[in-house]
Motif scaffolding. Structure first.
Motif, PDB file in Angstrom:
ATOM      1  N   ASP A  95      -6.214  -9.105  -0.083  1.00 32.22           N
ATOM      2  CA  ASP A  95      -6.628 -10.035  -1.133  1.00 32.22           C
ATOM      3  C   ASP A  95      -5.427 -10.561  -1.909  1.00 32.22           C
ATOM      4  OD1 ASP A  95      -9.180  -9.658  -0.370  1.00 32.22           O
ATOM      5  OD2 ASP A  95      -9.746  -8.340  -2.061  1.00 32.22           O
ATOM      6  N   GLU A 110      -7.702  -3.648   2.138  1.00 33.03           N
ATOM      7  CA  GLU A 110      -8.443  -4.838   1.746  1.00 33.03           C
ATOM      8  C   GLU A 110      -7.863  -5.442   0.470  1.00 33.03           C
ATOM      9  OE1 GLU A 110     -12.692  -4.149   1.371  1.00 33.03           O
ATOM     10  OE2 GLU A 110     -12.849  -6.127   0.440  1.00 33.03           O
ATOM     11  N   HIS A 111      -7.558  -4.542  -0.491  1.00 35.46           N
ATOM     12  CA  HIS A 111      -6.969  -5.000  -1.747  1.00 35.46           C
ATOM     13  C   HIS A 111      -5.628  -5.690  -1.495  1.00 35.46           C
ATOM     14  CE1 HIS A 111      -6.226  -5.313  -5.925  1.00 35.46           C
ATOM     15  NE2 HIS A 111      -5.460  -4.235  -6.059  1.00 35.46           N
ATOM     16  N   THR A 122       0.817  -1.216   0.000  1.00 34.13           N
ATOM     17  CA  THR A 122       0.000   0.000   0.000  1.00 34.13           C
ATOM     18  C   THR A 122       0.849   1.264   0.000  1.00 34.13           C
ATOM     19  OG1 THR A 122      -0.039   0.066   2.399  1.00 34.13           O
ATOM     20  CG2 THR A 122      -1.802  -1.168   1.340  1.00 34.13           C
ATOM     21  N   THR A 182      -6.007   3.518   3.602  1.00 27.98           N
ATOM     22  CA  THR A 182      -7.462   3.537   3.414  1.00 27.98           C
ATOM     23  C   THR A 182      -7.977   2.110   3.479  1.00 27.98           C
ATOM     24  OG1 THR A 182      -7.243   3.369   1.039  1.00 27.98           O
ATOM     25  CG2 THR A 182      -7.332   5.588   1.949  1.00 27.98           C
ATOM     26  N   PRO A 183      -9.222   1.915   3.938  1.00 26.37           N
ATOM     27  CA  PRO A 183      -9.762   0.562   4.052  1.00 26.37           C
ATOM     28  C   PRO A 183      -9.707  -0.193   2.724  1.00 26.37           C
ATOM     29  CG  PRO A 183     -11.220   2.155   5.093  1.00 26.37           C
ATOM     30  CD  PRO A 183     -10.142   2.949   4.432  1.00 26.37           C
ATOM     31  N   GLN A 184      -9.982   0.526   1.605  1.00 26.65           N
ATOM     32  CA  GLN A 184      -9.972  -0.159   0.303  1.00 26.65           C
ATOM     33  C   GLN A 184      -8.585  -0.702  -0.019  1.00 26.65           C
ATOM     34  OE1 GLN A 184     -11.201   2.921   1.037  1.00 26.65           O
ATOM     35  NE2 GLN A 184     -12.215   3.766  -0.790  1.00 26.65           N
ATOM     36  N   SER A 185      -7.547   0.141   0.189  1.00 25.82           N
ATOM     37  CA  SER A 185      -6.221  -0.314  -0.212  1.00 25.82           C
ATOM     38  C   SER A 185      -5.755  -1.442   0.701  1.00 25.82           C
ATOM     39  CB  SER A 185      -5.228   0.849  -0.245  1.00 25.82           C
ATOM     40  OG  SER A 185      -4.842   1.190   1.057  1.00 25.82           O
TER      41      SER A 185
END
Lengths: 326, 272, 239
Positions: free
Chosen positions: C112, C108-109, C98, C103-106
């Motif tokens: 994954d 989470e990505h 990251t 950020t929560p999205q990054s």
């Protein structure tokens, strides 16, 4: 995770550190705070000198204040640092021994004599250890003698050698400032030591050292002098005369109150009372303006140092004096 | 000078096994403790006179007496103030200047060679100049400490910034990092170990400079206490001052080491 | 194949450093979804070609374009994996993905992708605690963070041992097929090229000397067939 546990501890140490430093800051501010509506006189002194006595006694600053002067005291560890500060205008008056004003005049600085203190002839001289067999300086031929370059001890040693008919090469000159010389002398690293009070008294009392030659034996006075820059002295003649007369009042007080003076000085210098007693008892404190006789004394020092090539070229001491009395 | 001791390793290898752990913490104190014991014994046996080497207990009594009279705490506080202020100024100026020269070629050409030239001047030889420019009050002493601290911080920060792995910088470029991100994520963390070495060294310089600075017109501070004691052969106070300096030096060094452990926890062996 | 609408187009590309020619008049196209292996001897110019495509350098003559956009500066639609992992040692594995963007999205990505390369349990570890193969898997996950169309691999497996290397090859092939990426792999291992690529370029004497489709079906577990293709490529390299 164990490391994290310690982290807060270091923050506390750091915070404590800063708090203590803050307290230190407050402390450095206390003497600089008072307002400057009155004329400020900044005086440089060294431990145990005539200004220090006036400072410890306290009356001097009070009387100066009544006459409209606020006294700011600045303590110096060495005469050299004091002279630098005086030359650069960070001080108004400073006290030194008899030689620094000559070396500084020889190097072209614009200091002038404002006043002179009484003779210290009995309390400056040549010390040897209690076990030494030397009776006069002649017995020290080829030996190591400690002195401080640029101080009155340099001239005194030259004078002592001349009186004994010896040349400068007959002894080994060891240039040490009094603090270091004191250690070297007590350890026997040097055979003799030319110095002034309170070092003489201290060595005599604590080490039973013998004072085999004193300044009086070569008819020198080893006075202290009060100096100022010539620009300052020219503009502040009234300040200078007030300073001298108030200082003289303090000196008279000192001569009359030996017990109090000894107590105060020994705690201020953290010196043994016996040492201070010896120092105080063999000296009469006094200051005066410059006289023709004192100028002549200084001229002799200048000539002696010039002959020994310790200063470059001849100087005329009278040029560094604004006015002489009598 | 040790200004370039950037290879100095940062706190390597903390063993995990517990029984080693305790002995590891104790061993460094063994030599000072032995010295102390030998010192006490020789002093008590009268091998050396008290004026040459007073016993540790005498020094301790002196310390207690000076603490009770308020003299020691006051001098300690003043010294700590001068040291901290001088350090802060010197370190900040050194760091900012090194950021300029380390990150910008123009600044580097304009400044670095001058700084490198001046750095070899023993900073204590500047005392007369400092007196003339800054007088004899606190600013002069603080300036001296600041000058002493400036160079190790500047040189190590500059060196740290200049020796960032270019391959990591290329990676940052390829992965689209902005200039600020490049600095924040790559250049600064990479230079940090070297910067901390500079800071540790600067703390040492801070104390040594302060002793000397405190011999210039002052009537307070630990340096003043010790030169004053020296003038009158007061051995116990001299030794007390030396011990205080040693302890202060150790304390500041330990603080930076703790900081290193926090900031450099990614280095092998530092991970808890 | 979508030869008429290629992802990358190289037209008369040359690169010179002073008097020295590194690439001489290279023209070709690479279709979207291709897995290209560039092989050749060291110093032949294959790494330079990759750098031109990544936009890290610009050609002396000719041009490189991706979907009609001429590449003159950093090709932001591509990600490069280098021979060394180039992870930032002061960041945790997840932060390396990251770049400290929390950020929560990054996050989470990143999680994954770490799961994808089988390193979920190492998200909080520092690179120094990882093996060479694990570090390259982190680097691969990092390259995929920005959803690039084009993955450029500059001999990323060169320093790995044979077993780790084989597993990495399979992982990259998996990702290539699932994410519909276009991959360009620079390698000097002809077997690796034969096992992985559907298109092989041989770069020799600073020119694109030979290009050929590799029609073997995936997964290429028939080692004899792979060896035969590898032999073909090798004979082109040393011919």
């Amino acid at each position: 995770m164990k490391k994290k546990h310690h982290a807060w501890l270091w923050w506390i140490v750091l915070a404590l550190w800063l708090v203590v430093a803050g307290v230190g800051y407050m402390d450095t501010q206390t003497d600089a705070k008072t307002s400057s509506s009155t004329k400020t006189v900044r005086i440089g002194y060294q431990k145990g000198d005539i200004f220090d006595i006036a400072r410890i006694q306290g009356g001097f600053a009070k009387r100066m204040k009544q006459k409209g002067y606020r006294v700011v005291w600045k303590e110096f560890q060495t005469g050299a640092a004091l002279l630098t500060a005086l030359n650069s205008g960070k001080l108004d008056y400073g006290r030194t021994g008899n030689t620094p004003p000559i070396t500084s005049q020889a190097s072209g600085s614009k200091l002038v004599y404002v006043g002179a203190a009484s003779s210290r002839a009995n309390s400056s001289g040549l010390l040897v250890s209690k076990t030494s067999s030397a009776k006069t300086i002649k017995d020290l031929k080829g030996k190591k003698i400690a002195y401080s370059k640029g101080s009155s001890s340099q001239y005194l040693l030259l004078k002592l050698l001349a009186k004994a008919g010896m040349s400068a090469n007959d002894i080994k000159w060891v240039d040490l400032d009094p603090g270091a010389a004191s250690t070297a002398f007590s350890q026997g690293k040097v055979d003799a030591w030319v110095v002034w009070d309170p070092y003489v008294a201290s060595a005599q009392v604590t080490q039973n050292a013998k004072l085999i030659e004193s300044a009086s034996s070569v008819n020198t006075t080893d006075r202290d002098f009060i100096l100022a820059t010539s620009t300052y002295a020219k503009k502040h003649t009234k300040t200078s005369s007030t300073l001298l007369s108030e200082l003289e009042t303090s000196m008279e007080w000192a001569n009359r109150h030996h017990t109090t003076l000894i107590k105060d000085l020994s705690s201020a210098l953290s010196l043994d009372k016996k040492v201070v007693t010896k120092m105080v008892d063999r000296r009469r404190y006094s200051v005066s303006g410059m006289t023709q006789a004192i100028v002549k004394e200084q001229q002799d020092i200048a000539d002696t140092l010039a002959k020994a090539h310790d200063i470059s070229g001849d100087i005329d001491v009278s040029k560094a004096v604004l006015t002489t009395s009598q | 000078m040790q200004l370039s001791t950037t290879q100095l390793k940062h706190q390597t290898a903390l063993p995990s096994r517990r029984r080693h752990h305790i002995s590891r913490q104790l061993i460094p104190w063994l030599v000072p403790l032995m010295l102390l014991i030998v010192w006490q014994i020789t002093a008590q046996a009268g091998v050396l006179s008290a004026s040459v080497l007073p016993a540790p207990t005498t020094v301790l009594q002196d310390g207690i007496a000076l603490t009770q009279s308020g003299e020691l705490p006051r001098n300690l506080a003043v010294s700590l103030f001068r040291a901290t202020t001088g350090f802060a100024i010197g370190a900040i100026v050194g760091f900012v200047l090194a950021l300029l020269t380390g990150l910008s070629t123009t600044w580097r050409l304009a400044l670095d060679s001058s700084v490198q030239m001046v750095r070899n001047i023993p900073h204590l030889s500047l005392i007369p100049l400092v007196i003339i420019w800054f007088g004899i009050g606190e600013p002069a002493k603080i300036t001296l400490v600041a000058i002493g601290v400036f160079f190790p911080v500047y040189i190590n920060t500059f060196h740290g910034l200049a020796s960032v792995d270019p391959e990591l910088l290329e990676m940052g470029h390829v992965y689209g990092l902005t200039r600020w991100q490049q600095f924040r994520q790559i250049i600064f963390p990479s230079a940090l170990p070297t910067i901390l070495v500079g800071i540790r060294y600067a703390l040492g310089v801070m104390w040594t400079t302060l002793i000397v600075a405190e011999t210039v017109s002052t009537s307070s501070g630990i340096g003043y206490m010790s030169t004053n004691a020296q003038d009158f052969l007061d051995m116990k106070t001299i030794l007390l001052c030396i011990i205080i300096y040693a302890l202060l030096g150790k304390l500041s060094d330990t603080m930076v080491k703790a900081l290193e452990r926090q900031l450099l926890s990614w280095q092998k062996g530092n991970v808890a | 194949m979508t030869q008429n609408n290629p992802l990358l187009r190289l037209e008369h590309v040359s690169k010179e450093y002073g008097n020295q020619t590194v690439l001489n008049d290279v023209s070709t196209t690479i279709a979207s979804g291709d897995f290209v292996a560039m092989v050749g001897m060291s110093g032949g110019g294959k790494s330079t070609l990759l750098r031109l495509i990544a936009g890290l350098e610009s050609p002396t003559n000719g041009q490189v374009s991706q979907q009609d956009r001429i590449i003159t500066e950093l090709n932001t639609d591509s990600r490069t994996m280098f021979q060394d992992d180039r992870l930032l040692p002061w960041m945790t594995v997840r932060d390396n993905l990251t770049f400290g963007n929390h950020t929560p999205q990054s996050i989470e990505h990143a999680n994954d992708l770490l799961a994808r390369v089988d390193l979920s349990s190492f998200a909080e570890s520092y690179p120094t605690d990882l093996s060479g193969g694990q570090k390259q898997r982190v680097a691969l996950a990092r390259a995929l963070m920005s959803h690039p169309k084009l993955l450029l691999l500059d001999e990323p497996l060169g320093a790995l041992d044979a077993f780790t290397r084989r597993k990495m090859q399979d992982l990259i092939l998996d990702i290539w097929r699932q994410e519909h990426l276009t991959v360009i792999l620079v390698t000097h291992d002809v077997t690796e090229a034969a096992r992985m690529a559907n298109k092989v370029f041989v770069i020799k004497n600073h020119r694109l000397a030979w290009q050929e489709h590799n029609a073997l079906n995936y997964p290429r577990n028939n080692s004899q067939a792979v060896a035969a293709v590898a032999d073909d490529i090798l004979s082109q390299v040393i011919a």
